[in-house]
Design a protein around this motif. Structure first.
Motif, PDB file in Angstrom:
ATOM      1  N   LYS A   1      -6.890   6.326  -4.875  1.00  0.00           N
ATOM      2  CA  LYS A   1      -6.390   6.538  -6.233  1.00  0.00           C
ATOM      3  C   LYS A   1      -7.512   6.477  -7.260  1.00  0.00           C
ATOM      4  O   LYS A   1      -7.525   7.234  -8.240  1.00  0.00           O
ATOM      5  CB  LYS A   1      -5.331   5.474  -6.526  1.00  0.00           C
ATOM      6  N   PHE A   2      -8.471   5.576  -7.046  1.00  0.00           N
ATOM      7  CA  PHE A   2      -9.561   5.393  -8.007  1.00  0.00           C
ATOM      8  C   PHE A   2     -10.858   6.068  -7.547  1.00  0.00           C
ATOM      9  O   PHE A   2     -11.927   5.712  -8.026  1.00  0.00           O
ATOM     10  CB  PHE A   2      -9.817   3.904  -8.234  1.00  0.00           C
TER      11      PHE A   2
ATOM     12  N   ASP B   1       0.833  -1.198   0.000  1.00  0.00           N
ATOM     13  CA  ASP B   1       0.000   0.000   0.000  1.00  0.00           C
ATOM     14  C   ASP B   1       0.874   1.257   0.000  1.00  0.00           C
ATOM     15  O   ASP B   1       0.591   2.233  -0.720  1.00  0.00           O
ATOM     16  CB  ASP B   1      -0.913  -0.020   1.228  1.00  0.00           C
TER      17      ASP B   1
ATOM     18  N   GLU C   1      -6.067  -3.945  -9.395  1.00  0.00           N
ATOM     19  CA  GLU C   1      -5.016  -3.414  -8.518  1.00  0.00           C
ATOM     20  C   GLU C   1      -5.205  -3.894  -7.082  1.00  0.00           C
ATOM     21  O   GLU C   1      -4.222  -4.064  -6.345  1.00  0.00           O
ATOM     22  CB  GLU C   1      -4.999  -1.888  -8.577  1.00  0.00           C
ATOM     23  N   LEU C   2      -6.435  -4.123  -6.669  1.00  0.00           N
ATOM     24  CA  LEU C   2      -6.668  -4.655  -5.325  1.00  0.00           C
ATOM     25  C   LEU C   2      -6.051  -6.036  -5.149  1.00  0.00           C
ATOM     26  O   LEU C   2      -5.697  -6.431  -4.036  1.00  0.00           O
ATOM     27  CB  LEU C   2      -8.171  -4.721  -5.038  1.00  0.00           C
TER      28      LEU C   2
ATOM     29  N   SER D   1      -5.174   2.388  -3.013  1.00  0.00           N
ATOM     30  CA  SER D   1      -5.866   2.129  -4.276  1.00  0.00           C
ATOM     31  C   SER D   1      -7.270   2.705  -4.256  1.00  0.00           C
ATOM     32  O   SER D   1      -7.758   3.224  -5.268  1.00  0.00           O
ATOM     33  CB  SER D   1      -5.919   0.616  -4.550  1.00  0.00           C
TER      34      SER D   1
ATOM     35  N   GLU E   1       1.853   2.163 -14.824  1.00  0.00           N
ATOM     36  CA  GLU E   1       1.188   1.074 -14.107  1.00  0.00           C
ATOM     37  C   GLU E   1       1.978  -0.230 -14.219  1.00  0.00           C
ATOM     38  O   GLU E   1       1.965  -1.051 -13.312  1.00  0.00           O
ATOM     39  CB  GLU E   1      -0.229   0.885 -14.647  1.00  0.00           C
TER      40      GLU E   1
ATOM     41  N   GLU F   1       2.682   6.569  -7.132  1.00  0.00           N
ATOM     42  CA  GLU F   1       1.906   7.702  -7.613  1.00  0.00           C
ATOM     43  C   GLU F   1       2.700   9.001  -7.542  1.00  0.00           C
ATOM     44  O   GLU F   1       2.640   9.830  -8.455  1.00  0.00           O
ATOM     45  CB  GLU F   1       0.619   7.836  -6.786  1.00  0.00           C
TER      46      GLU F   1
ATOM     47  N   SER G   1     -14.126   3.572  -7.339  1.00  0.00           N
ATOM     48  CA  SER G   1     -13.944   2.901  -6.043  1.00  0.00           C
ATOM     49  C   SER G   1     -15.053   3.250  -5.057  1.00  0.00           C
ATOM     50  O   SER G   1     -15.233   2.548  -4.052  1.00  0.00           O
ATOM     51  CB  SER G   1     -12.584   3.269  -5.442  1.00  0.00           C
TER      52      SER G   1
ATOM     53  N   ARG H   1      -9.841  -2.057 -13.730  1.00  0.00           N
ATOM     54  CA  ARG H   1      -8.481  -1.694 -13.321  1.00  0.00           C
ATOM     55  C   ARG H   1      -8.384  -1.564 -11.805  1.00  0.00           C
ATOM     56  O   ARG H   1      -7.373  -1.957 -11.196  1.00  0.00           O
ATOM     57  CB  ARG H   1      -8.068  -0.387 -13.991  1.00  0.00           C
ATOM     58  N   TYR H   2      -9.402  -1.004 -11.201  1.00  0.00           N
ATOM     59  CA  TYR H   2      -9.406  -0.865  -9.738  1.00  0.00           C
ATOM     60  C   TYR H   2      -9.418  -2.228  -9.059  1.00  0.00           C
ATOM     61  O   TYR H   2      -8.617  -2.494  -8.151  1.00  0.00           O
ATOM     62  CB  TYR H   2     -10.625  -0.044  -9.316  1.00  0.00           C
TER      63      TYR H   2
ATOM     64  N   ILE I   1       2.390   1.760  -3.424  1.00  0.00           N
ATOM     65  CA  ILE I   1       1.426   2.324  -4.370  1.00  0.00           C
ATOM     66  C   ILE I   1       1.426   3.842  -4.252  1.00  0.00           C
ATOM     67  O   ILE I   1       1.362   4.566  -5.260  1.00  0.00           O
ATOM     68  CB  ILE I   1       0.021   1.736  -4.124  1.00  0.00           C
TER      69      ILE I   1
END
Length: 391
Positions: A362-363, A162, A283-284, A359, A175, A169, A372, A279-280, A165
């Motif tokens: 981010k989303f 985490d 990434e999880l 994440s 990515e 950013e 998200s 995509r979300y 990530i």
């Protein structure tokens, strides 16, 4: 990246931008592309340098014999039997049973169009060879088990990822760099004997190595040390880098699930919201240790299928046909995809209230269509009948 010719996925899926605002998508072989477009930091976070120390049934579908005249390239590679959490037999990697679903040349044609739309190739002639190479390459260095060495816990590793990530950013990396970082980290913690006190250093080194492979511009070693509040010296970072490279035998190639997701969403003609949601969810999977035993193509397929389940977009005849073609590339059993979807559904439902929210934040921006924060994610586990989740 040298194996597939794929480029940075961020500009590829910046669908909200005008065409003239997008940079040239291909990352040229000579690294002659202009510096990355810097954008505003999505979320500010505090204490970035501080790392918290926390307390089948179905068998794999075996490939059928495909005559040479069908135009398919056999990319099956026998794998030595191994035990895994899935309890399934090793997969013989080839496109299985496609002749029962569609004309053999149709998928190849759609693959060529998808790669051209995404700006991934100069010549469509090589599209199927690239995809074939992706299928071969993704089974290198498989994880026999999701178990971590005794010194680590899933929670500890999730907190480190985490934090990575967030650093990713801030550095405005692609990515692909993030997925390669987590892949190298998962391999390193299983192959190297690294103490908990040096775990953050190991994570930054994996990010540094991934950046060297994927990026055009890199931060200085002293800047990386500053991100860790100078807990480690540049000399310690470089020593750890040598140790990781030797431990991994300089084998840093990886086909991330994001590449399969890009192709499948393009073939399926998915909406912007569907792409960002998938995509979300994908990434999880980086935060879940159970996901390391699954192949990238299965993670991508499960994320896209779950996104489709959550959004429940009205079907159209053209959309269903495109979806059928796209889903045919996900080789494996339904039990495998369902198991991954359940993991991702649980992660998405708990993301807003957990300790690992990078994440989720981010989303949750306008740029990512606030996917998200979609209310259906809270009930996604119920759609898959996952027990034991809080209301």
């Amino acid at each position: 990246m040298a194996q597939t010719g794929f480029c940075d996925s961020r500009p590829l899926l910046d669908l909200h931008k005008k065409a003239e605002d997008k940079r040239v998508p291909l990352r040229t072989w000579a690294n002659a592309c202009p510096p990355k477009e810097r954008r505003a930091q999505v979320e500010e976070f505090t204490s970035m340098g501080t790392f918290l120390n926390p307390d089948q049934d179905h068998r794999w579908v075996h490939g059928l014999h495909i005559p040479a005249g069908d135009g398919f390239m056999d990319y099956s590679i026998p794998i030595a039997p191994r035990s895994s959490d899935c309890g399934e037999e090793p997969l013989l990697w080839r496109i299985s049973g496609l002749q029962h679903m569609l004309v053999p040349g149709l998928l190849r044609h759609e693959m060529e169009l998808a790669m051209s739309r995404l700006g991934l190739i100069y010549d469509r002639t090589y599209a199927w060879d690239i995809f074939t190479n992706m299928m071969r390459s993704q089974i290198q260095h498989p994880f026999a088990s999701a178990e971590l060495p005794g010194a680590y816990s899933e929670k500890t590793l999730a907190i480190l990822i985490d934090w990575l990530i967030q650093v990713h950013e801030v550095l405005h990396f692609s990515e692909e760099t993030l997925y390669l970082t987590v892949y190298l980290l998962n391999r390193a913690v299983r192959l190297l004997n690294v103490s908990i006190s040096n775990l953050q250093l190991l994570g930054v080194v994996c990010l540094f190595l991934a950046g060297k492979k994927e990026e055009c511009l890199l931060p200085e070693v002293s800047e990386l040390c500053h991100l860790m509040e100078n807990t480690y010296t540049p000399h310690q970072l470089l020593r750890m880098e040598r140790r990781v490279l030797c431990g991994l035998k300089f084998e840093l190639s990886y086909i991330p699930p994001l590449h399969f997701l890009l192709l499948s969403t393009s073939i399926a003609r998915c909406s912007d919201q569907m792409v960002w949601m998938a995509r979300y969810l994908l990434e999880l999977s980086l935060l879940k240790a159970q996901c390391v035993v699954y192949q990238p193509i299965h993670l991508a397929g499960a994320a896209l299928q779950l996104a489709r389940c959550v959004l429940q977009e009205p079907p159209t005849p053209e959309g269903e046909t495109a979806w059928c073609i796209s889903s045919s590339i996900f080789v494996g059993s339904e039990a495998t995809l369902l198991a991954i979807m359940r993991i991702l559904a649980q992660a998405a439902a708990r993301a807003p209230i957990g300790n690992t929210r990078a994440s989720f934040l981010k989303f949750s921006t306008k740029e990512t269509l606030h996917v998200s924060k979609h209310m259906a994610l809270m009930t996604a586990p119920c759609l898959l009948k996952v027990p034991g989740l809080p209301n």
